[in-house]
Design an enzyme around this catalytic site. Structure first.
Site, mmCIF file in Angstrom:
data_model
loop_
_atom_site.group_PDB
_atom_site.id
_atom_site.type_symbol
_atom_site.label_atom_id
_atom_site.label_comp_id
_atom_site.label_asym_id
_atom_site.label_seq_id
_atom_site.Cartn_x
_atom_site.Cartn_y
_atom_site.Cartn_z
ATOM 1 N N CYS A 262 0.174 -1.918 12.154
ATOM 2 C CA CYS A 262 1.195 -1.991 10.947
ATOM 3 C C CYS A 262 2.849 -1.301 11.332
ATOM 4 O O CYS A 262 4.100 -2.134 11.264
ATOM 5 C CB CYS A 262 1.645 -2.352 8.985
ATOM 6 S SG CYS A 262 -0.006 -3.598 8.931
ATOM 7 N N HIS B 189 7.925 -2.081 5.429
ATOM 8 C CA HIS B 189 7.145 -3.285 6.610
ATOM 9 C C HIS B 189 6.047 -4.442 5.842
ATOM 10 O O HIS B 189 5.629 -3.231 3.866
ATOM 11 C CB HIS B 189 5.841 -2.859 7.241
ATOM 12 C CG HIS B 189 4.324 -2.915 6.784
ATOM 13 N ND1 HIS B 189 4.549 -4.650 7.721
ATOM 14 C CD2 HIS B 189 3.190 -2.712 6.971
ATOM 15 C CE1 HIS B 189 3.652 -4.591 7.739
ATOM 16 N NE2 HIS B 189 2.165 -4.044 7.243
ATOM 17 N N ASN C 48 2.006 -10.767 5.074
ATOM 18 C CA ASN C 48 2.058 -9.701 5.554
ATOM 19 C C ASN C 48 1.966 -10.025 7.144
ATOM 20 O O ASN C 48 1.095 -10.525 7.439
ATOM 21 C CB ASN C 48 0.744 -8.671 5.197
ATOM 22 C CG ASN C 48 0.735 -7.788 5.780
ATOM 23 O OD1 ASN C 48 1.148 -6.795 7.060
ATOM 24 N ND2 ASN C 48 0.276 -6.402 5.568
HETATM 25 O O1 UT7 Z 1 0.069 -3.749 6.353
HETATM 26 C C1 UT7 Z 1 -1.111 -2.724 5.842
HETATM 27 C C2 UT7 Z 1 -1.824 -2.418 5.764
HETATM 28 N N1 UT7 Z 1 -2.553 -3.191 4.092
HETATM 29 C C3 UT7 Z 1 -2.420 -2.814 2.768
HETATM 30 O O2 UT7 Z 1 -1.364 -1.889 2.990
HETATM 31 C C4 UT7 Z 1 -2.483 -3.977 1.989
HETATM 32 C C5 UT7 Z 1 -3.373 -2.378 0.998
HETATM 33 N N2 UT7 Z 1 -3.918 -3.101 -0.255
HETATM 34 C C6 UT7 Z 1 -3.646 -4.003 -0.937
HETATM 35 O O3 UT7 Z 1 -2.895 -4.401 -0.884
HETATM 36 C C7 UT7 Z 1 -4.269 -4.668 -2.117
HETATM 37 O O4 UT7 Z 1 -5.605 -3.408 -2.662
HETATM 38 C C8 UT7 Z 1 -5.120 -5.738 -2.534
HETATM 39 C C9 UT7 Z 1 -4.087 -7.274 -2.371
HETATM 40 C C10 UT7 Z 1 -5.669 -6.398 -0.866
HETATM 41 C C11 UT7 Z 1 -6.611 -6.038 -3.630
HETATM 42 O O5 UT7 Z 1 -6.097 -5.729 -4.884
HETATM 43 P P1 UT7 Z 1 -6.293 -4.524 -5.439
HETATM 44 O O6 UT7 Z 1 -5.163 -4.461 -7.173
HETATM 45 O O7 UT7 Z 1 -6.666 -3.384 -5.043
HETATM 46 O O8 UT7 Z 1 -7.583 -5.130 -5.323
HETATM 47 P P2 UT7 Z 1 -8.954 -4.896 -5.392
HETATM 48 O O9 UT7 Z 1 -9.628 -4.620 -4.316
HETATM 49 O O10 UT7 Z 1 -9.521 -3.573 -6.116
HETATM 50 O O11 UT7 Z 1 -10.047 -5.552 -6.280
HETATM 51 C C12 UT7 Z 1 -10.522 -6.282 -7.726
HETATM 52 C C13 UT7 Z 1 -10.845 -7.245 -7.979
HETATM 53 C C14 UT7 Z 1 -12.578 -7.625 -7.376
HETATM 54 O O12 UT7 Z 1 -12.728 -8.125 -8.233
HETATM 55 P P3 UT7 Z 1 -14.340 -7.099 -9.608
HETATM 56 O O13 UT7 Z 1 -14.603 -6.253 -8.298
HETATM 57 O O14 UT7 Z 1 -13.252 -6.669 -9.861
HETATM 58 O O15 UT7 Z 1 -14.561 -8.446 -10.221
HETATM 59 C C15 UT7 Z 1 -12.112 -8.222 -6.447
HETATM 60 O O16 UT7 Z 1 -13.919 -8.720 -5.590
HETATM 61 O O17 UT7 Z 1 -10.186 -8.435 -7.311
HETATM 62 C C16 UT7 Z 1 -11.375 -9.419 -6.670
HETATM 63 N N3 UT7 Z 1 -10.187 -10.041 -5.983
HETATM 64 C C17 UT7 Z 1 -9.283 -11.269 -5.431
HETATM 65 N N4 UT7 Z 1 -9.784 -11.953 -7.204
HETATM 66 C C18 UT7 Z 1 -8.814 -13.040 -6.692
HETATM 67 C C19 UT7 Z 1 -9.891 -9.789 -4.327
HETATM 68 N N5 UT7 Z 1 -9.686 -10.652 -3.440
HETATM 69 C C20 UT7 Z 1 -9.413 -11.344 -4.720
HETATM 70 C C21 UT7 Z 1 -8.331 -12.534 -3.926
HETATM 71 N N6 UT7 Z 1 -8.337 -13.450 -5.212
HETATM 72 N N7 UT7 Z 1 -7.674 -13.067 -3.830
#
Ligand code: UT7
Length: 332
Positions: free
Chosen positions: A114, A259, A289
């Site tokens: 990125c 980004h 992204n």
């Molecule tokens: O490009 C540069 C690098 N990338 C980034 O900068 C990305 C940085 N990270 C993020 O954008 C976020 O961490 C994500 C969008 C990837 C995830 O969001 P989050 O708020 O951190 O969610 P999480 O990983 O803590 O997951 C929360 C819940 C989990 O369920 P439980 O364990 O609470 O039951 C996940 O399994 O959301 C679930 N989950 C989803 N649910 C529906 C994870 N992905 C999804 C999904 N749809 N696509």
């Protein structure tokens, strides 16, 4: 003293629109979750039967050249940022050189995810300042859709990453254009966001096609939470570093082009810097992204919408796999 400046911007995104509802039909996710956590409504996927990383980059390049009143023959060096090259080797820079019908000019590939576009811009800036080259093509292009795990197991990356290309033409200037660039990395976190294979540090037997038992190693693996936490800290640090290096203050930023990692990350930075909505450009809602392509696509669109004007102070900032992070300040 030579300075460098961007004289043309262009972009290309594939035609196929992938909506949140489409993703919800093939994995366990939904529009409300994706919108709330990432801000993304739709993204573009390339068609690997006709698109390549290099030909998407060529389309972005032609737009940038046209806007700069230049032609392919004016380019004397290529810096190509991508983590999804067409081949394991050689890099996509040489394929773009071929695609543009150029003969023998140098082409360098940058693999800083990125942050790749800002790293690439920094390389171009140094080469222009030393007088080594006069017209450098800097591109960021990605075809990530083919490396995504499109099942529920891969949903935290499937909903985010997408395809596209952006290009900038950099030339010498008699007054400051690119004011400074700031590049960082911390390899302790390499495996927090990575694709393992085809890595070379494997026993030979594991690298034979018939022995590739676990195809998950060819998919993107991301510890989203960890990446998010580091991103918000590093984005702020590297923006403040750039402002301090130029004795400028955040109030003087006319346009911040972050980004496009996650809309929540951009909104956090905007709030911390107390910037108005018109001082921050976001298009992640439409494109997701696109890693190394996200900043040049966003700059190209912002320029076309009249949001980058002469003498404006532009701030670019990125964070991603590596971890790597970077910023640039530009007087337009
Ligand atoms: O490009 C540069 C690098 N990338 C980034 O900068 C990305 C940085 N990270 C993020 O954008 C976020 O961490 C994500 C969008 C990837 C995830 O969001 P989050 O708020 O951190 O969610 P999480 O990983 O803590 O997951 C929360 C819940 C989990 O369920 P439980 O364990 O609470 O039951 C996940 O399994 O959301 C679930 N989950 C989803 N649910 C529906 C994870 N992905 C999804 C999904 N749809 N696509």
């Amino acid at each position: 003293m030579h300075y460098s400046k961007i004289v043309g911007l262009g972009h290309h995104v594939p035609e196929t629109v992938i909506t949140n509802d489409y993703l919800s039909s093939i994995m366990d996710t939904n529009d409300a979750w994706i919108t709330e956590r990432t801000g993304i409504k739709e993204r573009r996927y390339a068609d690997p039967t006709k698109d390549t990383v290099a030909n998407m980059a060529a389309k972005a390049t032609r737009m940038a050249l046209k806007r700069a009143n230049l032609t392919e023959k004016d380019i004397d060096f290529i810096v190509f940022a991508t983590i999804t090259p067409d081949y394991f080797f050689p890099g996509s820079g040489v394929l773009l050189q071929r695609e543009l019908g150029l003969e023998s000019i140098g082409a360098l590939d940058i693999r800083n995810a990125c942050s790749g576009f800002i790293y690439a811009l920094s390389v171009a800036d140094q080469f222009i300042k030393t007088g080594m080259y006069k017209t450098i093509l800097v591109v960021g292009a990605e075809m990530q859709s083919t490396a995504i795990d499109m099942t529920t197991r891969g949903r935290n990356t499937a909903v985010i990453f997408a395809d596209g290309a952006g290009a900038a033409i950099v030339q010498p200037s008699d007054k400051p254009g690119i004011l400074s660039t700031h590049l960082h990395s911390d390899g302790r976190f390499a495996e927090e966001l990575y694709v393992r294979d085809p890595g070379s540090s494997r026993p030979r037997e594991e690298r034979q096609p018939e022995q590739i038992l676990d195809t998950t190693h060819f998919k993107v693996v991301m510890n989203g939470n960890q990446v998010f936490k580091h991103a918000v800290v590093r984005f702020m640090e590297v923006i403040n570093e750039a402002l301090a290096a130029n004795q400028l203050s955040k109030e003087q930023i006319d346009l911040l082009v972050p980004h496009q990692a996650n809309l929540r990350i951009s909104q956090y930075i905007q709030e911390k810097l107390a910037l108005r909505d018109d001082q921050v450009y976001n298009n992640i809602m439409r494109y997701g992204n696109t890693t190394a392509a996200s900043i040049p696509i966003a700059m190209s669109e912002a320029w076309a919408e009249g949001k980058i004007k002469e003498n404006d102070l532009l701030c670019l900032a990125a964070f991603g796999s590596g971890f790597t992070w970077a910023s640039a300040l530009i007087r337009w």
